[in-house]
Design a protein around this motif. Structure first.
Motif, PDB file in Angstrom:
ATOM      1  N   ALA B 106       4.635   2.375 -14.535  1.00  0.00           N
ATOM      2  CA  ALA B 106       3.891   2.331 -15.804  1.00  0.00           C
ATOM      3  C   ALA B 106       2.562   3.079 -15.743  1.00  0.00           C
ATOM      4  O   ALA B 106       1.843   3.134 -16.740  1.00  0.00           O
ATOM      5  N   TYR B 107       2.221   3.624 -14.575  1.00  0.00           N
ATOM      6  CA  TYR B 107       0.907   4.271 -14.435  1.00  0.00           C
ATOM      7  C   TYR B 107       1.060   5.667 -13.858  1.00  0.00           C
ATOM      8  O   TYR B 107       2.035   5.969 -13.170  1.00  0.00           O
ATOM      9  N   ASN B 119      -6.813   8.328 -13.313  1.00  0.00           N
ATOM     10  CA  ASN B 119      -5.632   7.493 -13.569  1.00  0.00           C
ATOM     11  C   ASN B 119      -5.484   7.235 -15.066  1.00  0.00           C
ATOM     12  O   ASN B 119      -6.480   6.987 -15.755  1.00  0.00           O
ATOM     13  N   PRO B 121      -2.648   5.168 -17.775  1.00  0.00           N
ATOM     14  CA  PRO B 121      -1.386   4.464 -17.980  1.00  0.00           C
ATOM     15  C   PRO B 121      -0.393   5.347 -18.742  1.00  0.00           C
ATOM     16  O   PRO B 121      -0.799   6.105 -19.638  1.00  0.00           O
ATOM     17  N   ASP B 123       1.702   4.629 -20.982  1.00  0.00           N
ATOM     18  CA  ASP B 123       1.680   4.342 -22.427  1.00  0.00           C
ATOM     19  C   ASP B 123       0.627   5.171 -23.166  1.00  0.00           C
ATOM     20  O   ASP B 123       0.776   5.451 -24.355  1.00  0.00           O
ATOM     21  N   ASP B 124      -0.466   5.506 -22.473  1.00  0.00           N
ATOM     22  CA  ASP B 124      -1.534   6.285 -23.107  1.00  0.00           C
ATOM     23  C   ASP B 124      -1.205   7.779 -23.172  1.00  0.00           C
ATOM     24  O   ASP B 124      -1.954   8.550 -23.772  1.00  0.00           O
ATOM     25  N   ASP B 173       1.147   0.789  -9.533  1.00  0.00           N
ATOM     26  CA  ASP B 173      -0.048   0.033  -9.937  1.00  0.00           C
ATOM     27  C   ASP B 173      -1.108   0.996 -10.459  1.00  0.00           C
ATOM     28  O   ASP B 173      -1.096   2.180 -10.139  1.00  0.00           O
ATOM     29  N   ASP B 174      -2.026   0.463 -11.238  1.00  0.00           N
ATOM     30  CA  ASP B 174      -3.095   1.275 -11.811  1.00  0.00           C
ATOM     31  C   ASP B 174      -4.210   1.452 -10.776  1.00  0.00           C
ATOM     32  O   ASP B 174      -5.083   0.602 -10.640  1.00  0.00           O
ATOM     33  N   ARG B 187      -9.706   2.152 -17.597  1.00  0.00           N
ATOM     34  CA  ARG B 187      -8.977   2.716 -18.751  1.00  0.00           C
ATOM     35  C   ARG B 187      -9.848   3.598 -19.626  1.00  0.00           C
ATOM     36  O   ARG B 187      -9.463   4.714 -19.940  1.00  0.00           O
TER      37      ARG B 187
END
Lengths: 85, 197
Positions: B106-107, B119, B121, B123-124, B173-174, B187
């Motif tokens: 997811a990242y 970094n 995500p 989704d972004d 992981d983020d 973020r």
């Protein structure tokens, strides 16, 4: 003495250490191993922060971020800093 | 006794509601650099997405130009408190680049020529929110602004829009990138003022 004490114990030694002129100090680049005076490093200053790079290999030696109220310092790119008394 | 009157001025200061909190409008395009500007010939340029399986999806310049190109008009917000409104870009959507990419992570970590990382995500980067941009204001992107191509993720603070981007590595992981390791927010949503840890 075999046990450890808490971080308060380094307050004196660190205050003593950082009371020297940092630009006179030498550091060893973690990437290329060059030992050089920090005054010879290449410094990039921007609004986001200050990035200090090795003049031999360009690798990041240190990063300083200062918001006025908060400040961060990262010396992760040097293996050690030497100050001479 | 005038202390209650301020509360009735509302948004009377005519602050532009496109400006996130703590931001100031600028007309120019400030340059923030953490190092020397890399000189990248488009003939040598390559962009790669690497997944957890080790699969690498790469595009050279000509292959990028052959993909659907989008015109993007967007506001941009730098963590150093400046914003520019209605900036014009051209680029390829990350949606297009991720079409054939199979990942459960997811990242992502964006990597740049010159060593910069940030970094973001996944989704972004998807659903029309991010591009590999190569034109600004109708001109090829200047090297000092990240040319030949930079990441454009305008809904996050602009340090996430990595200049001189050369790839994305999927992460489970983020993990923090360059500025995120040194005090900046993981973020970086300007509307929430996510500037620092």
């Amino acid at each position: 003495m075999t046990g450890h004490v808490d971080g308060n114990a380094i307050a004196g030694p660190l205050a003593d250490f950082f009371s020297f002129d940092v630009t006179m100090a030498t550091g060893r680049c973690r990437a290329c191993g060059t030992v050089a005076e920090l005054a010879r490093a290449m410094v990039y200053i921007s609004g986001a922060g200050t990035v200090v790079r090795c003049s031999t290999c360009d690798h990041v030696l240190a990063v300083l971020v200062d918001t006025g109220e908060r400040a961060w310092i990262d010396f992760g790119g040097v293996t050690a800093i030497e100050v001479r008394r | 006794m005038s202390f209650i009157t301020r509360g009735f001025t509302g948004r009377g200061r005519e602050r532009d509601d496109r400006l996130p909190p703590g931001q100031t409008l600028v007309g120019d395009f400030p340059v923030l650099s953490a190092g020397p500007t890399p000189d990248i010939d488009t003939a040598d340029w390559e962009f790669t997405i690497r997944t957890e399986s080790g699969a690498q999806h790469s595009w050279n310049w000509d292959q990028l130009m052959a993909l659907p190109i989008e015109d993007v008009t967007t506001d941009i917000h730098c963590v150093t408190h400046w914003s520019k409104l209605g900036t014009g870009w051209r680029g390829v959507a990350l949606d297009t680049l991720f079409e054939g990419v199979d990942t459960d992570y997811a990242y992502t970590m964006a990597h740049s020529y010159g060593g910069y990382t940030t970094n973001v995500p996944l989704d972004d980067l998807l659903d029309g929110k991010a591009w590999i941009a190569f034109e600004f204001d109708g001109e090829p992107l200047d090297p000092e602004h990240g040319g030949p191509a930079r990441l454009l993720v305008p809904h996050l603070y602009f340090w996430k829009s990595a200049k001189w981007v050369r790839g994305l590595v999927m992460m489970e992981d983020d993990e923090p990138g360059f500025w995120e390791q040194n005090g900046y927010h993981l973020r970086g949503d300007p509307w929430k003022e996510e500037r620092y840890w």
